[in-house]
Scaffold this motif. Sequence first.
Motif, PDB file in Angstrom:
ATOM      1  N   VAL A   1      55.133  78.959  31.949  1.00 51.15           N
ATOM      2  CA  VAL A   1      54.102  77.924  31.817  1.00 51.15           C
ATOM      3  C   VAL A   1      54.303  77.011  33.028  1.00 51.15           C
ATOM      4  O   VAL A   1      55.439  76.630  33.322  1.00 51.15           O
ATOM      5  N   THR A   2      53.251  76.658  33.737  1.00 49.84           N
ATOM      6  CA  THR A   2      53.417  75.843  34.955  1.00 49.84           C
ATOM      7  C   THR A   2      53.575  74.361  34.554  1.00 49.84           C
ATOM      8  O   THR A   2      52.662  73.551  34.722  1.00 49.84           O
ATOM      9  N   ILE A   3      54.776  74.067  34.058  1.00 47.20           N
ATOM     10  CA  ILE A   3      55.063  72.754  33.462  1.00 47.20           C
ATOM     11  C   ILE A   3      54.821  71.614  34.463  1.00 47.20           C
ATOM     12  O   ILE A   3      54.191  70.603  34.145  1.00 47.20           O
ATOM     13  N   GLY A   4      55.326  71.797  35.689  1.00 50.09           N
ATOM     14  CA  GLY A   4      55.185  70.732  36.691  1.00 50.09           C
ATOM     15  C   GLY A   4      53.721  70.415  36.974  1.00 50.09           C
ATOM     16  O   GLY A   4      53.336  69.238  37.065  1.00 50.09           O
ATOM     17  N   SER A   5      52.892  71.444  37.086  1.00 48.01           N
ATOM     18  CA  SER A   5      51.468  71.200  37.382  1.00 48.01           C
ATOM     19  C   SER A   5      50.800  70.463  36.235  1.00 48.01           C
ATOM     20  O   SER A   5      49.965  69.574  36.466  1.00 48.01           O
ATOM     21  N   VAL A   6      51.163  70.808  34.995  1.00 51.00           N
ATOM     22  CA  VAL A   6      50.545  70.117  33.852  1.00 51.00           C
ATOM     23  C   VAL A   6      51.012  68.656  33.834  1.00 51.00           C
ATOM     24  O   VAL A   6      50.216  67.737  33.618  1.00 51.00           O
ATOM     25  N   GLU A   7      52.296  68.444  34.114  1.00 50.13           N
ATOM     26  CA  GLU A   7      52.841  67.075  34.141  1.00 50.13           C
ATOM     27  C   GLU A   7      52.104  66.220  35.190  1.00 50.13           C
ATOM     28  O   GLU A   7      51.714  65.084  34.933  1.00 50.13           O
ATOM     29  N   LYS A   8      51.912  66.807  36.356  1.00 51.89           N
ATOM     30  CA  LYS A   8      51.184  66.122  37.440  1.00 51.89           C
ATOM     31  C   LYS A   8      49.751  65.826  36.992  1.00 51.89           C
ATOM     32  O   LYS A   8      49.249  64.716  37.157  1.00 51.89           O
ATOM     33  N   TYR A   9      49.123  66.809  36.385  1.00 53.26           N
ATOM     34  CA  TYR A   9      47.732  66.646  35.970  1.00 53.26           C
ATOM     35  C   TYR A   9      47.597  65.509  34.945  1.00 53.26           C
ATOM     36  O   TYR A   9      46.703  64.658  35.055  1.00 53.26           O
ATOM     37  N   ILE A  10      48.519  65.490  33.955  1.00 44.37           N
ATOM     38  CA  ILE A  10      48.438  64.462  32.904  1.00 44.37           C
ATOM     39  C   ILE A  10      48.492  63.066  33.537  1.00 44.37           C
ATOM     40  O   ILE A  10      47.671  62.196  33.238  1.00 44.37           O
ATOM     41  N   THR A  11      49.453  62.847  34.437  1.00 44.30           N
ATOM     42  CA  THR A  11      49.643  61.485  34.957  1.00 44.30           C
ATOM     43  C   THR A  11      48.610  61.134  36.020  1.00 44.30           C
ATOM     44  O   THR A  11      48.183  59.978  36.107  1.00 44.30           O
TER      45      THR A  11
END
Length: 481
Positions: free
Chosen positions: A119-129
């Motif tokens: 799961v591309t965790i870093g990209s989702v984290e970036k997207y959320i913030t």
Amino acid sequence: MATTKMLRFVSVAQATPDKRAAPERREDFAEIYAGYAAAKAAEQASRCSQCGVPFCQVHCPLGNNIPDWLKLTAEGRLQEAYEVSSATNNMPEVCGRICPQDRLCEGNCVIEQSGHGTVTIGSVEKYITDTAWEMGWVTPVKPAHERTESVGIIGAGPAGLAAAEELRKLGFQVTVYDRYDRAGGLLVYGIPNFKLEKDIVARRTERLVQSGVAFVLNAGIGDSVTLAELRAKHDAVLIATGVYKARALEAPGVGLPGVFAAMRYLTASNRKGLGDAVPEFDDGTLDAAGKAVVVIGGGDTAMDCVRTAIRQGARSVTCLYRRDRENMPGSLREVANAEEEGVRFEWLAAPKAILGHDKVTGVRASRMRLGLPDASGRRAPEPVPDGDFDLPCDMAIEALGFDPEDLPAAFGAPELTVSKWGTIRCDIRTQMTALDGVFGAGDIVRGASLVVWAIKDGRDAAAQIALYVDAKARAAKLAAE
Ligand SMILES: Cc1cc2nc3c(=O)[nH]c(=O)nc-3n(C[C@H](O)[C@H](O)[C@H](O)COP(=O)(O)OP(=O)(O)OC[C@H]3O[C@@H](n4cnc5c(N)ncnc54)[C@H](O)[C@@H]3O)c2cc1C
Ligand code: SF4
């Protein structure tokens, strides 16, 4: 108002730009792209298996509640996802961009380990913030009550900034001192813009200013202000000065014009991107355009140098590293990116001499092989007989890593004890140095490391400083009774 904007989730198929009906206006494209990013984030988030033991969370230095914010994102509850994510991380959008996720959260995703791609965790984290900023959910800190005690923080890198935010949340009066003209530390002057855009860092600093944190810039502690003065002024002091002494290459010819330390090269490039006047770049000295460049080293700094040189339009870029690909310290993802961009790697090759008379014309290297493990357990590189070869170049960059500066000398504080590597010694539990009320965090304590660890240290130091100040206040009250 930003907060009233609607968030829309659409399927990837719906959101993917249709080549047959190209959007006519720039705004149309932006809207389609935003929908695409939202759909991508939701799609990735929904791949999380919500496994019983979240290995991703265990391997995130901040212990981020990753499965929780992935679930909320998959359900379209982005504001809640932001709240959960920002509860444990002061800069999720920064970590989402630059954490070596392949070695941390994503490398330990069970879906990755079962061979189906993380799961591309870093990209989702970036997207959320990033979305939270866009929607106006990221607001200045408003402490429930103000305290009179003050804390002085030396160093405005991620460790200092994270500590400043946490201390402000508790109501402390916080002043951050930095010798540079901008806050951010290596986030601004080390890490290149193509990995981390500088306005992302600037808006974090601006939010701290709006939260009541005072910044004193161009203030090198040990030069303009002394540590003793700071200790007298504040109830506690945090040292978060990072590590900046470049490890020097020991080989004939290192002083030749055209041979540069990595930070000098990267700082010039970052300053140029920020719009500063950089005469050494403008006159071509630190600009790789049209040049054959050799970068010596195999860490993340070396990867940033090679990728910067490519972007500046270098004629060729070669990275020289004495061990092999499997044993390099940098992120393998970064190596793959560099290779894709056209960087050539010379594995198992160590510099022997810098060639040239009045300026660098090449690097002489020895071919290496990996011998028996040394005391550290790593296989030590040793030269292959008759394995010398020359790499012609117009510019050579030394990226061999960093050591701490001599802080006890710089601060005029010999009681500040340091380890054999020069990092400042702190009590492992309280993070306090040998000086009462003086704490440490980030690279200056653990040695050159990662942004996510600096944030973790800054948060932990803030909690310890609060305990220390409270204990002092209780002791003073008891003494007065
Ligand atoms: C080129 C490069 C690329 C990197 N890329 C990545 C990456 O992709 N991902 C990642 O996670 N990590 C990366 N890192 C590592 C990461 O940047 C550091 O681990 C992190 O910034 C450490 O944070 P810090 O707050 O301890 O120190 P720093 O970020 O170094 O900040 C220290 C601050 O203290 C100030 N200071 C120093 N001495 C004094 C003094 N005497 N008085 C006042 N101020 C002082 C400095 O000016 C600086 O602003 C990279 C490092 C480099 C060099
Ligand atoms: S902070 Fe870094 S390690 Fe933790 S979840 Fe985010 S990207 Fe992964």
